[in-house]
Write a protein that holds these residues in place. Structure first.
Motif, mmCIF file in Angstrom:
data_model
loop_
_atom_site.group_PDB
_atom_site.id
_atom_site.type_symbol
_atom_site.label_atom_id
_atom_site.label_comp_id
_atom_site.label_asym_id
_atom_site.label_seq_id
_atom_site.Cartn_x
_atom_site.Cartn_y
_atom_site.Cartn_z
ATOM 1 N N ALA A 68 0.831 -1.202 0.000
ATOM 2 C CA ALA A 68 0.000 0.000 0.000
ATOM 3 C C ALA A 68 0.870 1.259 0.000
ATOM 4 C CB ALA A 68 -0.927 -0.008 1.213
ATOM 5 N N ILE A 69 1.942 1.248 0.774
ATOM 6 C CA ILE A 69 2.859 2.403 0.786
ATOM 7 C C ILE A 69 3.450 2.613 -0.602
ATOM 8 C CG2 ILE A 69 5.072 3.218 1.678
ATOM 9 C CD1 ILE A 69 4.292 1.886 4.347
ATOM 10 N N LEU A 70 3.831 1.523 -1.264
ATOM 11 C CA LEU A 70 4.410 1.648 -2.605
ATOM 12 C C LEU A 70 3.372 2.123 -3.622
ATOM 13 C CD1 LEU A 70 6.730 -1.443 -2.710
ATOM 14 C CD2 LEU A 70 7.388 0.940 -2.533
ATOM 15 N N VAL A 71 2.137 1.675 -3.483
ATOM 16 C CA VAL A 71 1.084 2.124 -4.395
ATOM 17 C C VAL A 71 0.818 3.613 -4.193
ATOM 18 C CG1 VAL A 71 -1.379 1.908 -4.900
ATOM 19 C CG2 VAL A 71 0.033 -0.129 -4.708
ATOM 20 N N VAL A 72 0.826 4.072 -2.951
ATOM 21 C CA VAL A 72 0.634 5.504 -2.684
ATOM 22 C C VAL A 72 1.782 6.303 -3.297
ATOM 23 C CG1 VAL A 72 0.608 7.235 -0.855
ATOM 24 C CG2 VAL A 72 -0.796 5.188 -0.647
ATOM 25 N N ALA A 73 3.000 5.796 -3.169
ATOM 26 C CA ALA A 73 4.159 6.475 -3.760
ATOM 27 C C ALA A 73 4.063 6.510 -5.282
ATOM 28 C CB ALA A 73 5.451 5.795 -3.316
#
Length: 120
Positions: free
Chosen positions: A102-107
């Motif tokens: 999820a953090i990578l998708v937000v980035a």
């Protein structure tokens, strides 16, 4: 005699892997021609005469693409061992992996919204 028995093959492999590059460098130094002048000093550029200096400024977008590539390459490095050991890790590891993704998708969404992935 050897304290870490069972690691004999690893030690042999380590010694051979350290010796091969050293031998290649020594062989290059011993067998290479001594004179370096004229055409040998020129930079080879696809068989053409080099134009301009080697120090040019690249577009900042190259670095943005490289940075995004490295981020997702590191993601793969972290997720592959997790996927291999997925059955033994349990629910908590699954939730942690989802948070990581999820953090990578937000980035990625942020980079996309800022136009970092557009090439124009």
């Amino acid at each position: 005699m050897f304290v870490l028995s069972g690691y004999d093959a690893f030690l042999g492999f380590l010694l051979i892997s350290a010796a091969v590059p050293v031998l290649a460098l020594v062989a290059n130094k011993v067998l290479s021609p001594r004179s370096r002048q004229g055409e040998r000093e020129l930079t080879y550029e696809s068989g053409m005469e080099p134009m301009g200096g080697a120090w040019i400024q690249f577009n900042i977008r190259y670095y943005m693409f490289a940075l995004v590539f490295v981020v997702f390459d590191v993601e793969t490095v972290f997720l592959y061992p997790w996927a291999v050991a997925f059955h033994r890790l349990g629910l908590l590891a699954f939730i942690e992996a989802l948070v990581f993704i999820a953090i990578l998708v937000v980035a990625l969404a942020y980079a996309w919204r800022k136009g970092a992935l557009e090439w124009s």
